[in-house]
Design a protein around this motif. Structure first.
Motif, PDB file in Angstrom:
ATOM      1  N   VAL A   2      32.975  31.106  42.282  1.00  0.00           N
ATOM      2  CA  VAL A   2      32.161  31.864  41.329  1.00  0.00           C
ATOM      3  C   VAL A   2      33.053  32.481  40.250  1.00  0.00           C
ATOM      4  CG1 VAL A   2      30.953  34.091  41.153  1.00  0.00           C
ATOM      5  CG2 VAL A   2      30.246  32.432  42.880  1.00  0.00           C
ATOM      6  N   VAL A   3      32.567  32.441  39.009  1.00  0.00           N
ATOM      7  CA  VAL A   3      33.188  33.211  37.932  1.00  0.00           C
ATOM      8  C   VAL A   3      32.157  34.256  37.538  1.00  0.00           C
ATOM      9  CG1 VAL A   3      34.288  33.174  35.668  1.00  0.00           C
ATOM     10  CG2 VAL A   3      34.283  31.088  37.059  1.00  0.00           C
ATOM     11  N   MET A   4      32.492  35.527  37.704  1.00  0.00           N
ATOM     12  CA  MET A   4      31.534  36.577  37.362  1.00  0.00           C
ATOM     13  C   MET A   4      32.148  37.509  36.330  1.00  0.00           C
ATOM     14  SD  MET A   4      29.408  39.162  39.872  1.00  0.00           S
ATOM     15  CE  MET A   4      28.779  37.858  40.894  1.00  0.00           C
ATOM     16  N   ASP A   5      31.362  37.842  35.312  1.00  0.00           N
ATOM     17  CA  ASP A   5      31.877  38.772  34.310  1.00  0.00           C
ATOM     18  C   ASP A   5      31.065  40.056  34.313  1.00  0.00           C
ATOM     19  OD1 ASP A   5      29.677  37.486  32.799  1.00  0.00           O
ATOM     20  OD2 ASP A   5      30.465  38.666  31.150  1.00  0.00           O
ATOM     21  N   GLY A   6      31.736  41.165  33.942  1.00  0.00           N
ATOM     22  CA  GLY A   6      31.057  42.458  33.923  1.00  0.00           C
ATOM     23  C   GLY A   6      32.014  43.592  33.618  1.00  0.00           C
ATOM     24  N   ARG A   7      31.802  44.719  34.310  1.00  0.00           N
ATOM     25  CA  ARG A   7      32.631  45.898  34.080  1.00  0.00           C
ATOM     26  C   ARG A   7      33.386  46.327  35.342  1.00  0.00           C
ATOM     27  NH1 ARG A   7      29.975  44.540  30.423  1.00  0.00           N
ATOM     28  NH2 ARG A   7      29.440  45.643  28.508  1.00  0.00           N
ATOM     29  N   ASP A   8      32.784  46.023  36.499  1.00  0.00           N
ATOM     30  CA  ASP A   8      33.338  46.507  37.760  1.00  0.00           C
ATOM     31  C   ASP A   8      33.536  45.362  38.746  1.00  0.00           C
ATOM     32  OD1 ASP A   8      30.687  45.867  38.094  1.00  0.00           O
ATOM     33  OD2 ASP A   8      30.234  47.532  39.424  1.00  0.00           O
ATOM     34  N   ILE A   9      33.695  44.162  38.251  1.00  0.00           N
ATOM     35  CA  ILE A   9      33.750  43.002  39.152  1.00  0.00           C
ATOM     36  C   ILE A   9      35.069  42.995  39.933  1.00  0.00           C
ATOM     37  CG2 ILE A   9      33.440  40.491  39.352  1.00  0.00           C
ATOM     38  CD1 ILE A   9      31.024  42.144  38.154  1.00  0.00           C
ATOM     39  N   GLY A  10      36.171  43.225  39.232  1.00  0.00           N
ATOM     40  CA  GLY A  10      37.465  43.221  39.921  1.00  0.00           C
ATOM     41  C   GLY A  10      37.731  44.505  40.690  1.00  0.00           C
ATOM     42  N   THR A  11      37.037  45.583  40.342  1.00  0.00           N
ATOM     43  CA  THR A  11      37.305  46.868  40.998  1.00  0.00           C
ATOM     44  C   THR A  11      36.356  47.144  42.161  1.00  0.00           C
ATOM     45  OG1 THR A  11      35.931  47.913  39.308  1.00  0.00           O
ATOM     46  CG2 THR A  11      38.322  48.019  38.984  1.00  0.00           C
ATOM     47  N   VAL A  12      35.070  46.793  42.002  1.00  0.00           N
ATOM     48  CA  VAL A  12      34.067  47.182  42.999  1.00  0.00           C
ATOM     49  C   VAL A  12      33.394  45.977  43.675  1.00  0.00           C
ATOM     50  CG1 VAL A  12      31.847  48.375  43.312  1.00  0.00           C
ATOM     51  CG2 VAL A  12      33.579  49.352  41.796  1.00  0.00           C
ATOM     52  N   VAL A  13      32.946  45.023  42.872  1.00  0.00           N
ATOM     53  CA  VAL A  13      32.147  43.924  43.439  1.00  0.00           C
ATOM     54  C   VAL A  13      33.030  42.994  44.274  1.00  0.00           C
ATOM     55  CG1 VAL A  13      30.537  42.033  42.929  1.00  0.00           C
ATOM     56  CG2 VAL A  13      30.542  44.070  41.478  1.00  0.00           C
ATOM     57  N   PHE A  14      34.130  42.527  43.678  1.00  0.00           N
ATOM     58  CA  PHE A  14      35.045  41.642  44.407  1.00  0.00           C
ATOM     59  C   PHE A  14      36.482  42.158  44.294  1.00  0.00           C
ATOM     60  CE2 PHE A  14      31.675  38.546  43.020  1.00  0.00           C
ATOM     61  CZ  PHE A  14      31.122  38.360  44.285  1.00  0.00           C
ATOM     62  N   PRO A  15      36.791  43.247  45.019  1.00  0.00           N
ATOM     63  CA  PRO A  15      38.161  43.761  44.936  1.00  0.00           C
ATOM     64  C   PRO A  15      39.179  42.751  45.462  1.00  0.00           C
ATOM     65  CG  PRO A  15      36.802  45.106  46.424  1.00  0.00           C
ATOM     66  CD  PRO A  15      35.918  44.047  45.882  1.00  0.00           C
ATOM     67  N   ASP A  16      38.689  41.736  46.216  1.00  0.00           N
ATOM     68  CA  ASP A  16      39.606  40.736  46.771  1.00  0.00           C
ATOM     69  C   ASP A  16      39.601  39.431  45.953  1.00  0.00           C
ATOM     70  OD1 ASP A  16      37.037  39.989  47.354  1.00  0.00           O
ATOM     71  OD2 ASP A  16      37.478  39.263  49.379  1.00  0.00           O
ATOM     72  N   ALA A  17      39.063  39.469  44.737  1.00  0.00           N
ATOM     73  CA  ALA A  17      39.051  38.254  43.898  1.00  0.00           C
ATOM     74  C   ALA A  17      40.478  37.750  43.705  1.00  0.00           C
ATOM     75  CB  ALA A  17      38.412  38.556  42.541  1.00  0.00           C
ATOM     76  N   GLU A  18      40.628  36.427  43.762  1.00  0.00           N
ATOM     77  CA  GLU A  18      41.974  35.844  43.667  1.00  0.00           C
ATOM     78  C   GLU A  18      42.539  35.960  42.244  1.00  0.00           C
ATOM     79  OE1 GLU A  18      39.414  34.532  45.226  1.00  0.00           O
ATOM     80  OE2 GLU A  18      40.074  34.003  47.243  1.00  0.00           O
ATOM     81  N   LEU A  19      41.647  35.907  41.236  1.00  0.00           N
ATOM     82  CA  LEU A  19      42.112  36.069  39.849  1.00  0.00           C
ATOM     83  C   LEU A  19      41.230  37.095  39.153  1.00  0.00           C
ATOM     84  CD1 LEU A  19      43.930  35.257  37.444  1.00  0.00           C
ATOM     85  CD2 LEU A  19      42.314  33.417  36.929  1.00  0.00           C
ATOM     86  N   LYS A  20      41.871  38.143  38.634  1.00  0.00           N
ATOM     87  CA  LYS A  20      41.138  39.181  37.901  1.00  0.00           C
ATOM     88  C   LYS A  20      41.669  39.232  36.474  1.00  0.00           C
ATOM     89  CE  LYS A  20      40.775  42.056  42.018  1.00  0.00           C
ATOM     90  NZ  LYS A  20      41.059  43.379  42.602  1.00  0.00           N
ATOM     91  N   ILE A  21      40.744  39.143  35.543  1.00  0.00           N
ATOM     92  CA  ILE A  21      41.142  39.166  34.138  1.00  0.00           C
ATOM     93  C   ILE A  21      40.476  40.365  33.463  1.00  0.00           C
ATOM     94  CG2 ILE A  21      41.072  37.910  31.935  1.00  0.00           C
ATOM     95  CD1 ILE A  21      40.793  35.312  33.649  1.00  0.00           C
ATOM     96  N   PHE A  22      41.255  41.127  32.716  1.00  0.00           N
ATOM     97  CA  PHE A  22      40.689  42.227  31.939  1.00  0.00           C
ATOM     98  C   PHE A  22      40.784  41.822  30.472  1.00  0.00           C
ATOM     99  CE2 PHE A  22      40.383  46.323  29.870  1.00  0.00           C
ATOM    100  CZ  PHE A  22      39.398  46.944  30.617  1.00  0.00           C
ATOM    101  N   LEU A  23      39.596  41.577  29.877  1.00  0.00           N
ATOM    102  CA  LEU A  23      39.536  41.047  28.517  1.00  0.00           C
ATOM    103  C   LEU A  23      39.359  42.189  27.520  1.00  0.00           C
ATOM    104  CD1 LEU A  23      39.537  38.061  27.660  1.00  0.00           C
ATOM    105  CD2 LEU A  23      37.053  38.146  27.629  1.00  0.00           C
ATOM    106  N   THR A  24      40.183  42.208  26.501  1.00  0.00           N
ATOM    107  CA  THR A  24      40.009  43.235  25.462  1.00  0.00           C
ATOM    108  C   THR A  24      39.988  42.561  24.095  1.00  0.00           C
ATOM    109  OG1 THR A  24      42.354  43.601  25.019  1.00  0.00           O
ATOM    110  CG2 THR A  24      41.399  44.899  26.789  1.00  0.00           C
ATOM    111  N   ALA A  25      39.394  43.261  23.118  1.00  0.00           N
ATOM    112  CA  ALA A  25      39.429  42.799  21.727  1.00  0.00           C
ATOM    113  C   ALA A  25      39.086  43.991  20.844  1.00  0.00           C
ATOM    114  CB  ALA A  25      38.447  41.655  21.498  1.00  0.00           C
ATOM    115  N   ASP A  26      39.564  43.938  19.636  1.00  0.00           N
ATOM    116  CA  ASP A  26      39.312  44.972  18.643  1.00  0.00           C
ATOM    117  C   ASP A  26      37.800  45.208  18.477  1.00  0.00           C
ATOM    118  OD1 ASP A  26      38.853  45.897  15.879  1.00  0.00           O
ATOM    119  OD2 ASP A  26      41.050  45.733  15.777  1.00  0.00           O
ATOM    120  N   PRO A  27      37.325  46.479  18.468  1.00  0.00           N
ATOM    121  CA  PRO A  27      35.883  46.739  18.345  1.00  0.00           C
ATOM    122  C   PRO A  27      35.259  46.129  17.090  1.00  0.00           C
ATOM    123  CG  PRO A  27      37.041  48.776  18.879  1.00  0.00           C
ATOM    124  CD  PRO A  27      38.097  47.723  18.684  1.00  0.00           C
ATOM    125  N   ALA A  28      35.985  46.143  15.969  1.00  0.00           N
ATOM    126  CA  ALA A  28      35.417  45.585  14.734  1.00  0.00           C
ATOM    127  C   ALA A  28      35.246  44.066  14.865  1.00  0.00           C
ATOM    128  CB  ALA A  28      36.321  45.916  13.549  1.00  0.00           C
TER     129      ALA A  28
END
Ligand code: DC
Length: 231
Positions: free
Chosen positions: A134-160
């Protein structure tokens, strides 16, 4: 794609609003033959239901009323081959378009900070990932939903940059919105997502950061391929 193992894993992608998480997650899932789940769509679905059933009135969320209706809300994803992704249905009604309106966007932060809402949706999300792959995207996926996920990505980008992307997306769908309103909504949601008491948006300690402000999807895929080969 050079994914170096046959083992099915969970890939968690968290980050700010309109940062391209879903596009990225959908592409990774398509290349790996994984299921893609847009967890934000589930919070939007609850918000839509709350708007349609009187739990949000005159711009105010009635939390008790919403909590009282939670058991009546049925959320289902159905794979749509034409889109190569799953469409969301709320109580049997196709809701892909309706959950993406600015009205839903304006109330989704309030709805997603209700603990009972999060409890219900997190349990559903964990069930969806029970068999991994499964690939799941959100806000708390790596911290709360799947703390044991094998790959955690935190995506950022400029607000503008994010506001411009969202504007182009909505304008292409014929929605009448202004860039200013979108940018305001994005900044407000960034603030709300990071400061709420329950499961605030934050980078998991073991997540890898990707700033995609000036990256194409192909460049992001090359980046993730490298990460997958080094798990
Ligand atoms: O990803 P999105 O913008 O469609 O998400 C909509 C809202 O849902 C977002 O403002 C915060 C909330 N959300 C959340 O609280 N937890 C998640 N895992 C996903 C989304």
């Amino acid at each position: 794609m050079g994914f170096c193992s046959d083992m099915k894993i969970i890939i968690a992608i968290d980050g700010f609003s309109s940062g391209g998480k879903s596009t990225f997650a959908r592409e990774i899932a398509a290349r790996l033959g994984y299921i893609f789940i847009d967890s934000g769509a589930m919070y939007r679905a609850v918000t839509l239901y709350a708007l349609q059933h009187g739990a949000i009135r005159n711009g105010i969320l009635d939390e008790d009323k919403l909590v009282g209706m939670l058991d009546d809300i049925d959320i289902v994803f159905r794979f749509n081959p034409a889109r190569g992704a799953s469409d969301i249905y709320v109580n049997g009604e196709y809701a892909e378009g309706k959950i993406r309106t600015i009205e839903v966007s304006n109330f989704v932060s309030a709805v997603s900070s209700v603990p009972q809402v999060r409890r219900k949706l997190v349990a559903m999300q964990q069930e969806m990932g029970r068999n991994r792959g499964v690939v799941m995207d959100g806000r708390d996926i790596g911290t709360v939903v799947f703390p044991d996920a094998e790959l955690k990505i935190f995506l950022t980008a400029d607000p503008a940059v994010r506001a411009r992307r969202r504007y182009q997306e909505l304008a292409a769908k014929g929605m009448d919105v202004s860039l200013e309103e979108i940018e305001r909504n994005i900044r407000e949601r960034d603030e709300a997502d990071q400061s709420r008491d329950v499961s605030p948006l934050r980078k998991a300690e073991d997540a890898v950061v990707l700033d995609n402000s000036y990256m194409t999807l192909d460049e992001q895929m090359a980046w993730v391929t490298d990460k997958l080969c080094n798990i």
